[in-house]
Design an enzyme around this catalytic site. Sequence first.
Site, PDB file in Angstrom:
ATOM      1  N   ASP A 234      -6.206  -4.396  -6.109  1.00  0.00           N
ATOM      2  CA  ASP A 234      -5.730  -3.681  -4.848  1.00  0.00           C
ATOM      3  C   ASP A 234      -4.287  -2.453  -6.211  1.00  0.00           C
ATOM      4  OD1 ASP A 234      -6.781  -5.034  -3.784  1.00  0.00           O
ATOM      5  OD2 ASP A 234      -7.758  -3.864  -1.691  1.00  0.00           O
TER       6      ASP A 234
ATOM      7  N   ASP B 105       0.896  -0.834  -0.399  1.00  0.00           N
ATOM      8  CA  ASP B 105       0.279  -0.019  -0.171  1.00  0.00           C
ATOM      9  C   ASP B 105       0.376   0.853  -0.160  1.00  0.00           C
ATOM     10  OD1 ASP B 105      -3.047  -0.981   0.272  1.00  0.00           O
ATOM     11  OD2 ASP B 105      -2.585  -1.725   2.095  1.00  0.00           O
TER      12      ASP B 105
ATOM     13  N   ARG C 276     -15.512  -4.367  -4.510  1.00  0.00           N
ATOM     14  CA  ARG C 276     -14.168  -2.619  -5.116  1.00  0.00           C
ATOM     15  C   ARG C 276     -13.049  -2.983  -5.497  1.00  0.00           C
ATOM     16  NH1 ARG C 276     -14.491  -0.860  -0.012  1.00  0.00           N
ATOM     17  NH2 ARG C 276     -12.383  -2.414   0.512  1.00  0.00           N
TER      18      ARG C 276
HETATM   19  N1  GLY Z   1      -6.929  -2.118  -0.324  1.00  0.00           N
HETATM   20  C1  GLY Z   1      -7.535  -2.124   0.916  1.00  0.00           C
HETATM   21  C2  GLY Z   1      -8.899  -1.683  -0.185  1.00  0.00           C
HETATM   22  O1  GLY Z   1     -10.138  -1.854  -0.615  1.00  0.00           O
HETATM   23  O2  GLY Z   1      -9.786  -2.409   1.608  1.00  0.00           O
END
Ligand code: GLY
Length: 393
Positions: A172, A111, A244
């Site tokens: 992600d 991240d 997501r």
């Molecule tokens: N990157 C973690 C989420 O989208 O929850």
Amino acid sequence: MALTVTPSDLRQSVDWPANVDRAVDQLSRQDQAFGAAFPDDTTVDGRYRPRPACGDFPLGANRGWTTGFRTGLRWMAYDWSGQESFRRGAEVDVADFTRRVEDGLDTDTHDLGFLYTLSCVAADRLTDDPMARGAGLMAADRLMARICQPAGVVQAWGDLDDPAQRGRTIIDSLMNMPLLYWASEVSGRPHYASAAHRHASQLRDHIVRPDGSTFHTFYWDPSDGRPLGGATAQGHADDSCWARGQAWGVLGFALNFRYSRDDSFLTAAGRCLDYYLDHLPQDRVPYWDLVFSDGSGQPRDSSAAAIAACGLRELALHQRDRAATLSGWADRITASLVTAYSHQSQPRSDALLLHGVYDLPKLVGVDEANLWGDYFYLEALMRAARPGWLGYW
Ligand code: GLY
């Protein structure tokens, strides 16, 4: 086919600049309440609290994966309004991000892109700040250290020698590659961009399923680099499609195209988009997993909609022949968020975008606002209000 729409569908009457103004006013009130303390990932009953103390980290400390979104919100608010208070707040955050990466405080994560693109890279782009540039490059080096060879993928979570996490990456992570492309641009060293291209290519080939849906996470064999298979962490099931994650796929592949100009990333983004649009409910804001539809009684994830709207705008920049259709979808999704999911419908809240889901299987942040939802809501409004605006990615 999801992208087939009639011209009358494309007409919208939302005043985008007025909605950016309203969001910036809301942020101004929130900023005064928080100052240098970082808010937690999600609201509780519609309001943010300071990030809780944890181990050696005091209340409100810069830890976890979401603090960069607060700083990105401050930079966008400054960019839009010119208000110096937002710039000062963002600069205080950037100093803290510099300390965080120098001292290696909670930096064992993919991240780093979310964290450092929206804080230090944004500062570099907006204010040409050498300290921020140095911190961004340090974060890029830490991200490079997470690459597992021979697969050439960035490990998502945990220590590189943790057997449960070795060789595991997640959808992600596509959003963290722009940090590496930026690092190549500013340093003149191409190895960052090559690593980003390799990682995104592996995700294109394995994390996207034949029908255009995506796995949330995917494992590669750490010893020989063989692709092993996908599994979920925050979705409904290993073989379902976490909403997501699918939105990260749309925007993430589109951004990887922006830097690499590799057409296969544009194709991958388009496949993710078609699946996403084909699984939207009536109001165009998805339930938290795309396996659910209207009548399911499940909560929605507004943050996925905001991310997808940004992905549509990004794709529209690169596909002139489909730009009107893609922008039309972005308009309609963002309009739905403004009308029924934004702070304007719940004055008690100090957030921008309500009704998100963080992690339903763990019952964290369900039907609450969250920092990335707020961030992408404002980015979606900014992209609508300033056509061609690229943000800080
Ligand atoms: N990157 C973690 C989420 O989208 O929850």
